[in-house]
Every structure is written in C-alpha cells, then in structure tokens.
Design a protein around this motif. Structure first.
Motif, PDB file in Angstrom:
ATOM      1  N   ALA A 101      -6.494  -3.434   4.181  1.00 40.14           N
ATOM      2  CA  ALA A 101      -5.413  -3.628   5.137  1.00 40.14           C
ATOM      3  C   ALA A 101      -4.241  -4.365   4.520  1.00 40.14           C
ATOM      4  O   ALA A 101      -3.093  -4.149   4.881  1.00 40.14           O
ATOM      5  CB  ALA A 101      -5.938  -4.378   6.354  1.00 40.14           C
ATOM      6  N   ASP A 139      12.957 -17.884 -11.138  1.00 43.08           N
ATOM      7  CA  ASP A 139      14.017 -16.868 -11.000  1.00 43.08           C
ATOM      8  C   ASP A 139      14.049 -16.302  -9.597  1.00 43.08           C
ATOM      9  O   ASP A 139      15.102 -16.177  -8.968  1.00 43.08           O
ATOM     10  CB  ASP A 139      13.761 -15.714 -11.991  1.00 43.08           C
ATOM     11  N   ILE A 140      12.889 -15.976  -9.129  1.00 45.89           N
ATOM     12  CA  ILE A 140      12.821 -15.362  -7.802  1.00 45.89           C
ATOM     13  C   ILE A 140      13.282 -16.345  -6.730  1.00 45.89           C
ATOM     14  O   ILE A 140      14.040 -15.996  -5.812  1.00 45.89           O
ATOM     15  CB  ILE A 140      11.396 -14.866  -7.513  1.00 45.89           C
ATOM     16  N   GLY A 190      -3.316  -4.180   1.470  1.00 44.07           N
ATOM     17  CA  GLY A 190      -2.612  -3.431   0.440  1.00 44.07           C
ATOM     18  C   GLY A 190      -3.336  -3.192  -0.871  1.00 44.07           C
ATOM     19  O   GLY A 190      -2.739  -2.711  -1.823  1.00 44.07           O
ATOM     20  N   LYS A 197      11.580  -5.734 -22.450  1.00 43.24           N
ATOM     21  CA  LYS A 197      10.466  -5.266 -23.287  1.00 43.24           C
ATOM     22  C   LYS A 197      10.937  -4.179 -24.232  1.00 43.24           C
ATOM     23  O   LYS A 197      10.532  -4.111 -25.390  1.00 43.24           O
ATOM     24  CB  LYS A 197       9.368  -4.740 -22.373  1.00 43.24           C
ATOM     25  N   VAL A 252       4.474  -5.021 -16.083  1.00 43.81           N
ATOM     26  CA  VAL A 252       5.353  -4.434 -17.096  1.00 43.81           C
ATOM     27  C   VAL A 252       4.885  -4.852 -18.490  1.00 43.81           C
ATOM     28  O   VAL A 252       4.945  -4.098 -19.454  1.00 43.81           O
ATOM     29  CB  VAL A 252       6.814  -4.892 -16.876  1.00 43.81           C
ATOM     30  N   TRP A 253       4.400  -6.046 -18.580  1.00 44.39           N
ATOM     31  CA  TRP A 253       4.090  -6.608 -19.897  1.00 44.39           C
ATOM     32  C   TRP A 253       2.666  -6.334 -20.356  1.00 44.39           C
ATOM     33  O   TRP A 253       2.377  -6.326 -21.540  1.00 44.39           O
ATOM     34  CB  TRP A 253       4.290  -8.124 -19.853  1.00 44.39           C
ATOM     35  N   HIS A 306      12.607  -6.996 -16.674  1.00 44.43           N
ATOM     36  CA  HIS A 306      11.559  -7.249 -17.678  1.00 44.43           C
ATOM     37  C   HIS A 306      11.269  -6.011 -18.502  1.00 44.43           C
ATOM     38  O   HIS A 306      10.996  -6.079 -19.696  1.00 44.43           O
ATOM     39  CB  HIS A 306      10.283  -7.758 -16.998  1.00 44.43           C
ATOM     40  N   GLU A 332      14.836  -2.509  -2.662  1.00 49.54           N
ATOM     41  CA  GLU A 332      14.601  -3.928  -2.444  1.00 49.54           C
ATOM     42  C   GLU A 332      15.158  -4.698  -3.619  1.00 49.54           C
ATOM     43  O   GLU A 332      14.948  -4.322  -4.769  1.00 49.54           O
ATOM     44  CB  GLU A 332      13.112  -4.210  -2.308  1.00 49.54           C
ATOM     45  N   GLN A 333      15.817  -5.754  -3.290  1.00 49.12           N
ATOM     46  CA  GLN A 333      16.412  -6.533  -4.366  1.00 49.12           C
ATOM     47  C   GLN A 333      15.385  -6.984  -5.381  1.00 49.12           C
ATOM     48  O   GLN A 333      15.655  -7.108  -6.559  1.00 49.12           O
ATOM     49  CB  GLN A 333      17.108  -7.764  -3.783  1.00 49.12           C
ATOM     50  N   GLY A 334      14.203  -7.244  -4.841  1.00 44.04           N
ATOM     51  CA  GLY A 334      13.181  -7.784  -5.735  1.00 44.04           C
ATOM     52  C   GLY A 334      12.818  -6.852  -6.855  1.00 44.04           C
ATOM     53  O   GLY A 334      12.429  -7.298  -7.941  1.00 44.04           O
ATOM     54  N   MET A 358       0.817  -1.198   0.000  1.00 41.31           N
ATOM     55  CA  MET A 358       0.000   0.000   0.000  1.00 41.31           C
ATOM     56  C   MET A 358       0.850   1.245   0.000  1.00 41.31           C
ATOM     57  O   MET A 358       1.340   1.682   1.023  1.00 41.31           O
ATOM     58  CB  MET A 358      -0.973  -0.035   1.177  1.00 41.31           C
ATOM     59  N   LEU A 413       9.476 -16.698 -14.116  1.00 46.31           N
ATOM     60  CA  LEU A 413       9.706 -15.690 -13.086  1.00 46.31           C
ATOM     61  C   LEU A 413       9.737 -16.301 -11.694  1.00 46.31           C
ATOM     62  O   LEU A 413      10.598 -15.984 -10.864  1.00 46.31           O
ATOM     63  CB  LEU A 413       8.609 -14.628 -13.177  1.00 46.31           C
ATOM     64  N   LYS A 429      15.242  -8.772   2.497  1.00 46.62           N
ATOM     65  CA  LYS A 429      15.998  -7.976   1.554  1.00 46.62           C
ATOM     66  C   LYS A 429      15.344  -7.963   0.173  1.00 46.62           C
ATOM     67  O   LYS A 429      15.430  -6.984  -0.556  1.00 46.62           O
ATOM     68  CB  LYS A 429      17.417  -8.561   1.441  1.00 46.62           C
ATOM     69  N   PHE A 430      14.710  -9.042  -0.104  1.00 49.47           N
ATOM     70  CA  PHE A 430      14.144  -9.141  -1.441  1.00 49.47           C
ATOM     71  C   PHE A 430      12.881  -8.293  -1.591  1.00 49.47           C
ATOM     72  O   PHE A 430      12.683  -7.611  -2.585  1.00 49.47           O
ATOM     73  CB  PHE A 430      13.843 -10.617  -1.758  1.00 49.47           C
ATOM     74  N   GLY A 431      12.080  -8.406  -0.561  1.00 52.63           N
ATOM     75  CA  GLY A 431      10.822  -7.665  -0.674  1.00 52.63           C
ATOM     76  C   GLY A 431       9.642  -8.629  -0.753  1.00 52.63           C
ATOM     77  O   GLY A 431       9.807  -9.834  -0.600  1.00 52.63           O
ATOM     78  N   ARG A 480      -9.551   5.418   4.255  1.00 50.47           N
ATOM     79  CA  ARG A 480      -8.405   4.892   4.981  1.00 50.47           C
ATOM     80  C   ARG A 480      -8.717   4.551   6.419  1.00 50.47           C
ATOM     81  O   ARG A 480      -8.318   3.509   6.917  1.00 50.47           O
ATOM     82  CB  ARG A 480      -7.250   5.899   4.974  1.00 50.47           C
ATOM     83  N   TYR A 525      13.670  -7.332 -10.645  1.00 51.77           N
ATOM     84  CA  TYR A 525      13.010  -8.154 -11.659  1.00 51.77           C
ATOM     85  C   TYR A 525      12.057  -7.397 -12.561  1.00 51.77           C
ATOM     86  O   TYR A 525      12.106  -7.559 -13.781  1.00 51.77           O
ATOM     87  CB  TYR A 525      12.368  -9.384 -10.999  1.00 51.77           C
ATOM     88  N   PRO A 526      11.189  -6.554 -11.997  1.00 47.59           N
ATOM     89  CA  PRO A 526      10.395  -5.726 -12.913  1.00 47.59           C
ATOM     90  C   PRO A 526      11.275  -4.894 -13.831  1.00 47.59           C
ATOM     91  O   PRO A 526      10.972  -4.734 -15.010  1.00 47.59           O
ATOM     92  CB  PRO A 526       9.587  -4.843 -11.966  1.00 47.59           C
ATOM     93  N   ILE A 584       6.143  -8.157  -6.040  1.00 50.47           N
ATOM     94  CA  ILE A 584       7.152  -8.094  -7.100  1.00 50.47           C
ATOM     95  C   ILE A 584       6.626  -8.795  -8.346  1.00 50.47           C
ATOM     96  O   ILE A 584       6.768  -8.281  -9.469  1.00 50.47           O
ATOM     97  CB  ILE A 584       8.460  -8.763  -6.643  1.00 50.47           C
ATOM     98  N   THR A 640       6.047  -7.123 -11.910  1.00 48.97           N
ATOM     99  CA  THR A 640       6.730  -7.609 -13.114  1.00 48.97           C
ATOM    100  C   THR A 640       5.718  -7.929 -14.207  1.00 48.97           C
ATOM    101  O   THR A 640       5.913  -7.575 -15.368  1.00 48.97           O
ATOM    102  CB  THR A 640       7.552  -8.871 -12.796  1.00 48.97           C
TER     103      THR A 640
END
Lengths: 120, 878
Positions: free
Chosen positions: B381, B14-15, B383, A63, B57-58, A59, A50-52, A1, B11, B43-45, B466, A55-56, B50, B54
């Motif tokens: 809540a 990959d993740i 997101g 593209k 994007v497409w 891509h 964030e490392q994640g 959010m 994907l 760290k990744f999120g 909210r 990936y976007p 994600i 991703t």
C-alpha cells in the motif's frame, strides 16, 4: 507505486529533463532551485514534472561528467551548491540539440507536408 | 567514490534548501506560512522517493537492495526464533544425513580401489563347473603359471598368498598378518612405496626383502628409519626395502585381514602342489581387450588343462571378475553377497529423509509467511514494488537454506564418522578418501535451497498481488482462508507421513530381522568365553611331538589357574571354517551325494574342547588325554555330519577315513552343531580329530579356548604368562570374547538395523513436528468458526474431537499411501531380511500403530487449545 505506463513516461522525461538542465546551465552556473525555476518558466509549465525529480537528474549528469557541482554563495549570500557545465557537457548539449532539431524537423514534415513545401 | 559519498550526504541539505526556498517564494506570493510550506512539498514530490531515486543513480541498485534484503531477512528470522530453529534443524538433518550417506557410498563405490586404472583389473578364480557368482575358489599355483605364460588377454598376471608371522626386531614381538606376493604384484596394481621401493618385477632383488605397512612401521618401529635394517619373520631374517603409503590396501577378495607386510612369492613355489588351490590371483587386461574376450581365453586354457591334468583339473573352470565388483562382496551367512542392495537401501532411506525434511520446511514456511500477510499488504500500500517483496521473501528462504546448509555440513562430517565407526569389521571395502564429497554436498544444498525457494515463492507471489483487500479479509475471516494454501500444507503433511511410514517399516523389518538373528543358537556358549590364537614358528617346532607337547603343556598350565572352568585348543579360529577335506565313510563315498559336494569341515582339538566351547555332547564322549597321547584312532562328528552320512542310524562306532591319517578312525561321540558361517547360515557338517602326534604334524597355529568368569584383559595376561613360561617368544593374537564373536556374526544386520532405525526415528520426529504445525495453524484459522460452534451449543469435547478428527484424516490418508507404497517397495528388501518376509504383517501393523499414536499425540496440543477457546473472544476474532 508506479505502473508500467508511468514508468515509461518518466524515462522519456528523464532524457528531456537532462537536456533542459544542460540548456539552462549554458548561460552560466546556477544552483538547484534556480534551475528548477528556470525550467518551469521556460516550458510554460507544460512539462508537469515534480521539482524533486531535478535532483536525480542532476546526479545523473554529474555521474556522466557533463556537469559538476561546487559550493558557492548565492544571491542573498547563502551558501548554496552551484552546478556548472563541463566541456564534455557542452559538446553533449550541442549534439543533443542538433538531434532534437532533426527530429522536430522530420515530424513537422510528416505532419504538415503542405507547409513544408510552401516553406521551401 | 568520495564525490559520490559527499554528494549523497549533502543531498538531504540540498532538498531541504530547495523546499525552503519554494516556501519563501510562496510566502512572497501571499500564502500563509503553513500553506506555503504545504504547497512547496506538493510541488517537490515525495522526498523519500526522490532520495532513493537519487541514490539509485549512483549505485548498483540490485547490490544495495540485496544487502538490505539480507539484513532484513536476518532480522525477520531472528524475530521468530522458534520457526527459524525448527526449520534450520529439520533441513540440516536432511542435508547432513543425506550428504553423509552419499559421501560414504561414493567413497565405497568409487574410491575404494587405490590402484592405477582399477577398471582394467580383474580377480582370477578357479570355478568348479557348476559354480555361479563373482567369487570363486582360490587359484592353483601351476594354473597361474599357465595363465601367465599363455593368456594373451592379460598384460600381467600376479598371485598372492595369505601369510602370518611373528615379527621380531621392532619394539615387541608381534604376530601379524601379511602376504607373499609375486614380484610383479605391485607393478600390476600400479602402486608405489611411500618410502623406499616395492618389488620391481625382478625376483633376484626381492629375495629376503620385506615391505612393511605404514601402520606397522609407525606402531612397531616408531616411524624411524628402518630401510636397510634387518628384521626377523618367524626367526628368518629379512631386509626392509620399503614402507607402503598409509592409504594403501590390498585388493579385497575373500575378506582377508589387513596385511602388515609383504614378502616374495617366488615363481618356483607356484609350480608346486598342483591341486591345492591356495592363491589369490589378479590380472590386468591388455589394452583393447574386453572382459568377455579374456574370459573366453581363460575357458580355453582351462579346457586344455582339464585334459592334460584330469586328476586335478577335471571340470575346473576359470573365472575373471572385475575387481570393482569383487570389492563389494562380503561373506555373509555362508555365501558371498554384494553389499550393493544394502547400500541402495541406505541411499533410498537418506533420500526419503531429505524429502521429509524439505516437505516439513516448505510447510513451515507456508505457515510462517501467512502470518505476515498484513505486513505485505501494508508495504504494498505504501508503494513497495511487487518484485521487491518477492525478492525479499526469496532472500529469506535462501538465507534459511544457506544457514541450514552450513549446519548440515557439520552434521555430515559427524555422520560420515558414525557410519564408518558403526560398520562391522570388513563389511565396507577399505577406502582411503573418506570425507565429505563436495558434489554430493552441493547437490543436497541445492535441493534444500530449491525447496526453500519454492515454498517461499508461492506465498510471496500471492502476497504481492494488487487486489489485496479481499485477501486481507479472507486471511482473517473464518471460512474464506485461502483453501489452496491449506491444501498445499495438507499435501505436504500427507507426503511426510507416507514417507515416514515407509522408513519406519524398513527400520522395523531390519530390527525384527536382527532380533530373529540373535535368537538363533550359535551352537557354542558365548558367555564367559575367551579365545586367542598362537602360532609356533616352523623352525623351532618342526616335529609334531614338539607341537603337541607345547599345546598340551600350555593347556595343563592354564587349567591349573584359579577361575578357569575349562580350557582347550582348537585349529579353528572362532569356529571359523578353515580346513576341509575329502572324507571317506566306510562302505560309502562322500561324493556319492549328487546335489552338492560335501567337503566336511575338519577341526583338530585337544581334550575338553566341548566343555570350553559350551557345545553339548549329544552322544558318546569327548576326547581324553589318553586318546591324544596314545594316538587313538578316534573321531567326533557333529550332529549335521551324522545326519548327512548316517541318516536314521546311530553314528557311534562307524568308521571314516580322511587324508590326514592313514588309518580308519572310529566315531566315539556326536556333538551339537555350530553355525560356522554365521547365524543365518546352516551348520556345516564337521568332524573333529584329536591332536595326536600324527595329526599334530603341521598344526603350528592353534587357538586356545577358555571358559572363565575372569575379566578378559586379566585372562589374556594370565594365559600369556603361562605361554611365556613354556616358550617366551610366542605372542597371543586376535584375543576375543564370546560376545565379541557374536557381535561379529550379527554385525552386518545390526549395522543395517541401527542405521535404518535412526533414519526412521528422525523422520518420525520431523513428521510429527510438521503435523503439529499444520494442525495448529489450521485450528488457529478456525478460531472464529469454533467460537461460533460453541455459541451454538457445541461442547468443548466436541471441539476437541473435531480437531483430532481433522488430524486423523490426514494421518489415515498418509498411512494408506505409505502402506501401499511400502508394500510395493518391500519386495526389494527380500534379500536383506532374516527370519521374516519383507511383507511381515507384524512389522507393518506395529509401525502403523506407532505412527498413528505419535501423530495423534502431535494433534493433542492444538486440539486441547481448541477446547479452551473462549467463544466471546473467538467471535470477535477478525
């Protein structure tokens, strides 16, 4: 959010992140994890991303045709996806880098005019 | 986009790989495996986010999300089948009936003139000076010729004459209606034949030519090639030169029956018989000429003719009426009236129904979305974007509206069919394109969709705020539940109730009018009554003796049949007014009455007419066979006639004279009045003459009346057999029973009453459902409070009363608004009611009681549920 401010920050970061990825790949193809580590190392962990979100970005670059993905073997002979710069991507990198330089130069001149004079 | 699909499918892997490596690194740095993995994730999120980012994007994000929304919406709708079913049904009813009504109205108002540039066409009438209105008298032949010659405002003037003939040459001899038309008739209208040709404007090519209607061609000639063939009309040969298209119909002026054939009306015939007023006339305005200009020119010509022919044309004006408006007139209760008020009424009713349906659906959606507040809170809540939720709710609303729209279309088709089928014969102008008007449908669907959207928007916006915490608590708690939402629901219900009341009042007024109308004594006895027409061809029956002999012979034969109580002949089909004449009373002129010109109705009858018709003989006697055979100089008058011409005197024995006979005739009987022009119109004075040899001259068409308890089909066949025994080539036409005649006479009122009452019933159902839903919801919300009350000593009966009172409050406000609005709208219905005023207190009160009862019944279930509240459960209800 995400709120509006976070969103804006992310957009700014997207552009930067894209550039960093291209820069990283200039030296040769790398897989996703390696790119993440390289960026982390290079920026001295200043850019808290964030490392994640890598990936976007990857891509997005695929593209646009600036990089492409291929499957290969990594260091410990694991199958991994490697990303590689395309000629278009190389050209884009050169373009973006020069833009960044100009921007940085301009900001520097505004911020430290005295030093500028002394430099020239 | 295989690349995309492949990349996206990889994907996940990959993740996972990425995180695995980070975990390894962390372990290498000395962290425990659990901790290493956790840090790696941190760290990744958020992988889900994600992944979504991703993917986005497409894709065209909105499209995929839309598909997702639609699928989710469908699932939500399926999960609450009750709500979905009621909502779709309600909205479909509103959409279907509104679309049906407006489609028919559009077709009637716009598409019912299948001619070229119908706005430039006018109907020409002659109008005795004091006449008002759009429809006048039939035009005089020579006057039509004058108009053709002299009126520069018209590019063409044509005339037509109603005709009827026995057609032979097809499968069976048939008696059909047709028209004699001038050679330029079809040209003026701008229509063409479907097969062959029409009259070309040149008379020579139209001699002995006939054009057939599409329906006659198919039924009587099997749709086979008949061009160039010869058929006989009343024995005379005619060549078929064309077939008209199926959708064609003649312009409607006096409600003529449908024409099945057209033959030539030569100019030479128009020149004859000045003063007889037989023809319908039409004209096309010349380019650039306005209606008022044309009317002025007509007035000049009329004035000139009045001077030139004072005997016939004195004080005779001319009238040009736009065909479009003439088309909307029907003959109702003795006068030509426009059907526009009735049409307007129906449109209004349909609009109200749509309003009620939309209010109801809005209500339902408000209640429905309330129940899902929790769901929204949770989604927010974790997101979900606010816009996402709003968009999703809107998708649900729109999906609902579209489904209702689809159901509504089906309903609309059916509605159009019913509307047309129920319409009394000749009430609606004949139209070709009866189908769903797409504009109307689009409009109604948009309205319904808008309602759905607006109704869904309010809770959606609030749901996505909210600071939900307060709302969450408030939604469940006893007293703090969103007052504004409940207010909105109450408002909708009150609106529904008010609109329903108005519809019910309208329906009630129409139903009572119908009842009053049917209460009127028609003047004849419709039970066991049968009538049919027969027409003798002029060639074989040129002499009055032949005519008289035929009808008397048939009468005697039919009278001899078993099961026949009485039989007679009359010149008036179904008691309709066809003949009127100047009648001179001995020692008085019938035109000395200054207020209204009395042209009494004239009817030729054979003996036993009054017994066959069931008309009471008030004084004197009926005609007998000796009157008829000895050419007795006698007459019978109706009660109205006697009252008018011999007020307070005894009419028996008085003498009168009229154009058909050269002698004075003596009144030998006075009979009851018949409502010739309809149940609501006054009876016209009528005089009856016996079918003596003198008076039978020219009476080739007569109608048989039979009083019998035999079934009509059998009766028709028996009479037909007897007629054939006398003369084989004479078919029966327009066979009708007494109850059919009564239906015709009250048809227009029954139509209105049925339609309005149906709307009202639907509205009542929908409003009751709406009220039920609102009260149920309000009651459920008050569960905590109710438990509290019980704990504090309230009895179950008190709770019941509490809820009923809540409902009663809504109902009374709704009724109040409805009554006020209804009374102000009632004035507009003054022309449409009969026997009552539009403010009829009985109707208003009765309808109010009905609505109150139904509404209270709707509150009964929630109220009794309230009674069964278990205080322990209720107090714990959060």
């Amino acid at each position: 959010m995400s709120t509006k401010e976070e969103k804006r920050r992310i957009e700014l970061l997207q552009g930067t992140l894209d550039l960093l990825i291209l820069r990283t790949l200039v030296r040769g193809p790398a897989h996703g994890y390696a790119i993440a580590k390289a960026i982390e190392f290079k920026s001295d962990e200043v850019l808290q991303v964030e490392q994640g979100s890598l990936y976007p970005a990857l891509h997005r670059l695929i593209k646009r045709g600036w990089i492409f993905a291929e499957v290969g073997a990594s260091e410990n002979n694991r199958r991994a996806k490697f990303y590689r710069l395309t000629p278009k991507g190389r050209k884009q990198l050169a373009l973006e880098t020069s833009k960044w330089d100009q921007l940085a130069h301009a900001i520097a001149r505004i911020l430290r005019p005295a030093q500028q004079e002394s430099d020239s | 986009m295989f690349r995309r699909r492949r990349l996206l499918s990889e994907l996940d892997a990959d993740i996972r790989e990425h995180i695995a490596r980070e975990t390894e690194d962390n372990i290498a740095r000395g962290l425990a495996p659990e901790e290493a993995r956790r840090r790696a994730f941190l760290k990744f999120g958020n992988p889900a986010q994600i992944k979504e980012d991703t993917r986005s994007v497409w894709t065209f994000v909105w499209l995929e999300q839309l598909m997702q929304d639609i699928r989710f919406a469908a699932r939500m709708l399926r999960k609450s089948p009750g709500f979905t079913a009621v909502a779709i049904l309600t909205l479909a009813l509103g959409i279907g009936s509104t679309t049906g009504i407006f489609s028919v109205v559009n077709a009637v108002l716009i598409h019912s003139l299948p001619f070229r540039e119908p706005a430039r066409l006018v109907a020409l009438f002659q109008a005795p000076d004091k006449m008002k209105g759009l429809i006048g008298w039939a035009a005089d032949g020579p006057d039509i010729l004058d108009w053709q010659r002299e009126a520069r405002s018209f590019s063409q003037v044509a005339a037509s004459l109603m005709d009827a003939a026995n057609i032979t040459g097809g499968s069976v001899p048939q008696h059909v209606n047709g028209q004699k038309v001038t050679a330029n008739y079809f040209d003026l209208l701008g229509v063409q034949a479907a097969i062959g040709r029409t009259f070309s404007g040149d008379e020579s090519s139209a001699q002995s030519a006939v054009i057939l209607s599409y329906s006659l061609w198919r039924t009587s000639f099997g749709g086979q090639d008949v061009l160039g063939h010869t058929i006989a009309l009343d024995g005379k040969p005619f060549t078929v030169i064309g077939i008209m298209p199926a959708v064609y119909h003649d312009p409607r002026t006096w409600g003529n029956p449908r024409s099945e054939y057209w033959i030539l009306l030569p100019q030479s015939q128009l020149a004859q018989h000045r003063g007889e007023h037989m023809y319908a006339s039409f004209a096309r305005l010349a380019p650039g000429v306005t209606l008022s200009q044309a009317q002025q020119e007509l007035n000049l010509i009329a004035a000139r003719d009045a001077k030139a022919f004072p005997n016939t044309n004195d004080k005779m004006g001319a009238l040009a009426s736009p065909l479009g408006q003439v088309n909307l007139q029907t003959f109702e209760e003795g006068d030509f009236r426009s059907i526009e008020p009735a049409i307007l009424l129906l449109q209004l009713a349909a609009g109200f129904l749509l309003l009620i349906a939309c209010a109801n659906v809005a209500n339902l959606m408000l209640s429905h979305s309330l129940a899902r507040y929790r769901e929204f809170a949770v989604r927010l809540a974790i997101g979900a974007g606010r816009m996402r939720i709003i968009r999703q709710l809107l998708t649900e609303s729109i999906l609902l509206s579209l489904l209702s729209g689809a159901a509504g279309v089906v309903l609309a088709f059916w509605c159009v069919k019913v509307l047309l089928a129920l319409a009394p014969k000749g009430y609606l102008p004949p139209t070709a394109n009866i189908g769903i008007d797409t504009q109307v449908l689009a409009f109604t669907v948009v309205v319904a969709a808008l309602t759905g959207i607006l109704a869904g928007l309010l809770p959606a916006v609030r749901a996505s705020r909210r600071n939900l915490n307060d709302d969450l608590k408030a939604a469940a708690s006893a007293s703090g539940h969103s007052p504004s939402r409940l207010r909105a629901q109450r408002f909708a219900v009150i609106l529904e109730l008010a609109a329903t009341f108005i519809l019910l009042a309208g329906g009630g007024l129409m139903v009572r009018s119908l009842a009053s109308l049917l209460d009127v004594n028609p003047g004849f006895n419709p039970r066991n009554f049968f009538t049919a027409g027969m027409s003798l061809p002029a060639e074989q029956y040129a002499k009055p003796e032949q005519i008289q002999r035929f009808f008397l012979a048939v009468q005697q034969r039919v009278a001899a049949l078993p099961g026949i109580d009485a039989v007679s002949f009359s010149s008036a089909p179904e008691f309709d007014v066809t003949n009127s004449s100047n009648v001179i009373i001995e020692n008085r002129s019938s035109q000395s009455d200054g207020t209204r010109e009395i042209y009494p109705q004239i009817c030729y009858v054979t003996p036993n007419f009054y017994r066959a018709a069931g008309i009471p003989i008030l004084e004197g006697r009926d005609f007998n066979f000796s009157d008829v055979t000895t050419d007795a100089k006698v007459a019978i008058v109706s009660h109205a006639f006697a009252e008018h011409f011999w007020p307070r005197q005894d009419a028996l024995g008085k003498r009168l004279h009229f154009g058909g006979s050269k002698d004075w005739l003596q009144v030998i009987g006075i009979v009851g009045d018949v409502h010739q022009e309809g149940l609501a119109a006054a009876s016209l004075p009528e005089v009856y003459f016996p079918l003596t040899r003198e008076l039978a001259d020219g009476q080739n068409t007569m109608n048989i009346l039979a009083r019998s308890s035999l079934p009509p089909a059998l009766l028709a066949r028996e009479i037909s057999d007897q007629v054939s025994a006398v003369d084989a080539g004479i078919p029966l036409s327009e066979a009708r029973t007494g109850s059919q005649i009564l239906e015709d006479w009250s048809g227009y009122m029954r139509y209105r009453a049925t339609l309005l009452a149906s709307f009202a019933a639907m509205a009542l159902l929908i409003a009751a459902i709406g009220l039920f839903g609102t009260i149920s919801y309000a009651t459920a919300q008050r569960t905590h409070e109710l438990g509290l009350r019980m704990a504090l000593g309230a009895q179950r009966g008190d709770l019941f009363r509490l809820i009923i009172l809540q409902g009663a409050k809504l109902v009374s406000i709704g009724l109040l608004i409805g009554i006020v609005a209804g009374l102000s709208l009632a004035r507009g219905m003054a022309t449409l009611v009969y026997g009552i005023t539009p403010f009829d207190p009985l109707t208003f009160i009765g309808v109010a009681i009905l609505l109150a009862l139904v509404a209270l019944a709707a509150c009964y279930v929630p109220a009794s549920r309230a009674m069964k509240v278990d205080p322990m459960v209720a107090l714990r209800y959060e």
